[in-house]
Design an enzyme around this catalytic site. Sequence first.
Site, PDB file in Angstrom:
ATOM      1  N   HIS A  22     -54.941   7.894  26.992  1.00 34.16           N
ATOM      2  CA  HIS A  22     -55.172   6.566  27.589  1.00 34.16           C
ATOM      3  C   HIS A  22     -55.555   5.555  26.489  1.00 34.16           C
ATOM      4  O   HIS A  22     -55.057   4.434  26.471  1.00 34.16           O
ATOM      5  CB  HIS A  22     -56.341   6.605  28.588  1.00 34.16           C
ATOM      6  CG  HIS A  22     -56.118   7.444  29.807  1.00 34.16           C
ATOM      7  ND1 HIS A  22     -57.018   8.397  30.246  1.00 34.16           N
ATOM      8  CD2 HIS A  22     -55.097   7.483  30.695  1.00 34.16           C
ATOM      9  CE1 HIS A  22     -56.574   8.955  31.354  1.00 34.16           C
ATOM     10  NE2 HIS A  22     -55.406   8.430  31.646  1.00 34.16           N
ATOM     11  N   LYS A  46     -60.395   9.910  47.323  1.00 35.15           N
ATOM     12  CA  LYS A  46     -60.504  10.970  46.308  1.00 35.15           C
ATOM     13  C   LYS A  46     -61.955  11.198  45.933  1.00 35.15           C
ATOM     14  O   LYS A  46     -62.772  10.275  45.952  1.00 35.15           O
ATOM     15  CB  LYS A  46     -59.731  10.565  45.046  1.00 35.15           C
ATOM     16  CG  LYS A  46     -58.275  11.004  45.059  1.00 35.15           C
ATOM     17  CD  LYS A  46     -57.702  10.860  43.672  1.00 35.15           C
ATOM     18  CE  LYS A  46     -56.202  11.120  43.650  1.00 35.15           C
ATOM     19  NZ  LYS A  46     -55.619  10.736  42.351  1.00 35.15           N
ATOM     20  N   ARG A  95     -45.849   9.887  29.591  1.00 34.39           N
ATOM     21  CA  ARG A  95     -46.032  11.013  28.673  1.00 34.39           C
ATOM     22  C   ARG A  95     -44.750  11.792  28.472  1.00 34.39           C
ATOM     23  O   ARG A  95     -44.389  12.168  27.380  1.00 34.39           O
ATOM     24  CB  ARG A  95     -47.110  11.976  29.201  1.00 34.39           C
ATOM     25  CG  ARG A  95     -48.513  11.497  28.941  1.00 34.39           C
ATOM     26  CD  ARG A  95     -49.463  12.210  29.794  1.00 34.39           C
ATOM     27  NE  ARG A  95     -48.994  12.170  31.176  1.00 34.39           N
ATOM     28  CZ  ARG A  95     -49.643  12.683  32.206  1.00 34.39           C
ATOM     29  NH1 ARG A  95     -50.760  13.300  32.020  1.00 34.39           N
ATOM     30  NH2 ARG A  95     -49.164  12.582  33.428  1.00 34.39           N
ATOM     31  N   SER A 133     -56.196  14.003  32.291  1.00 33.21           N
ATOM     32  CA  SER A 133     -57.622  14.104  32.630  1.00 33.21           C
ATOM     33  C   SER A 133     -57.941  15.432  33.310  1.00 33.21           C
ATOM     34  O   SER A 133     -59.032  15.996  33.114  1.00 33.21           O
ATOM     35  CB  SER A 133     -58.026  12.958  33.558  1.00 33.21           C
ATOM     36  OG  SER A 133     -57.790  11.727  32.961  1.00 33.21           O
TER      37      SER A 133
HETATM   38  O1  PNS Z   1     -54.338   7.373  36.777  1.00 36.35           O
HETATM   39  P1  PNS Z   1     -53.509   7.451  38.031  1.00 36.35           P
HETATM   40  O2  PNS Z   1     -54.283   8.180  39.113  1.00 36.35           O
HETATM   41  O3  PNS Z   1     -52.136   8.002  37.791  1.00 36.35           O
HETATM   42  O4  PNS Z   1     -53.322   5.911  38.546  1.00 36.35           O
HETATM   43  C1  PNS Z   1     -52.645   5.638  39.745  1.00 36.35           C
HETATM   44  C2  PNS Z   1     -52.827   4.163  40.124  1.00 36.35           C
HETATM   45  C3  PNS Z   1     -54.278   3.773  40.076  1.00 36.35           C
HETATM   46  C4  PNS Z   1     -52.064   3.274  39.157  1.00 36.35           C
HETATM   47  C5  PNS Z   1     -52.239   3.957  41.567  1.00 36.35           C
HETATM   48  O5  PNS Z   1     -52.695   4.971  42.384  1.00 36.35           O
HETATM   49  C6  PNS Z   1     -52.653   2.626  42.183  1.00 36.35           C
HETATM   50  O6  PNS Z   1     -52.267   1.585  41.716  1.00 36.35           O
HETATM   51  N1  PNS Z   1     -53.487   2.695  43.244  1.00 36.35           N
HETATM   52  C7  PNS Z   1     -54.007   1.523  43.928  1.00 36.35           C
HETATM   53  C8  PNS Z   1     -53.462   1.434  45.354  1.00 36.35           C
HETATM   54  C9  PNS Z   1     -52.057   0.839  45.348  1.00 36.35           C
HETATM   55  O7  PNS Z   1     -51.827  -0.268  44.891  1.00 36.35           O
HETATM   56  N2  PNS Z   1     -51.096   1.617  45.869  1.00 36.35           N
HETATM   57  C10 PNS Z   1     -49.704   1.199  45.930  1.00 36.35           C
HETATM   58  C11 PNS Z   1     -48.904   1.652  44.736  1.00 36.35           C
HETATM   59  S1  PNS Z   1     -48.975   3.422  44.530  1.00 36.35           S
END
Ligand code: PNS
Length: 174
Positions: A22, A46, A95, A133
């Site tokens: 990150h 979560k 990645r 992570s």
């Molecule tokens: O580190 P991650 O868990 O892969 O990140 C995922 C993230 C935070 C980018 C995604 O889950 C997100 O944007 N969540 C906020 C809710 C949202 O906007 N959902 C619609 C698109 S998935």
Amino acid sequence: MEERVALIAIYPGSFDPLTNGHLDVIERGRKIFDYLIVGVLKNPHKQPLFTSEERKTMIEEAVKPFSNVEVEIFDGLLVNFARQKGCRVILRGLRAISDYEYETQIALINRKMAPELETLFLPTSTEFSYLNSTIVKEIASFGGCVRGLVPPVVERRLKGKFNSRSIPGSSPDF
Ligand code: PNS
């Protein structure tokens, strides 16, 4: 002459916890954009190892040397938060090719909701392509060494979390 509007990007994620992968994306991203906001997702669905405040504090420590990086907690839809912050770009690290399908899906959904926001993918440096992570937490939970995988502040906090968990009655170091 027309005044140029600052180009603000958001780098969203769970960051539970921040890894050197990150950090690599943050370091490279901040050189591309005028301003980079690291968006820490507070997800009510979560159960993270670290609270959103803990995650934010660790990231803030790791990005202290970078003047154009700010860390913020958000909940709800990413596009709403990005709009509120005046972002024009959503930055995501890739990645491996296996990330591509999921990342494209999110990018397309976000574009449907907010066509003015562009998602840009930055390939993670090869030395971090295996890192995430979950793996870091797994290693730390079994007492393994995570040096070089995460910033020093995260290494310390992981040790604190898992050491104190193994002692009955003690609380984490936050
Ligand atoms: O580190 P991650 O868990 O892969 O990140 C995922 C993230 C935070 C980018 C995604 O889950 C997100 O944007 N969540 C906020 C809710 C949202 O906007 N959902 C619609 C698109 S998935």
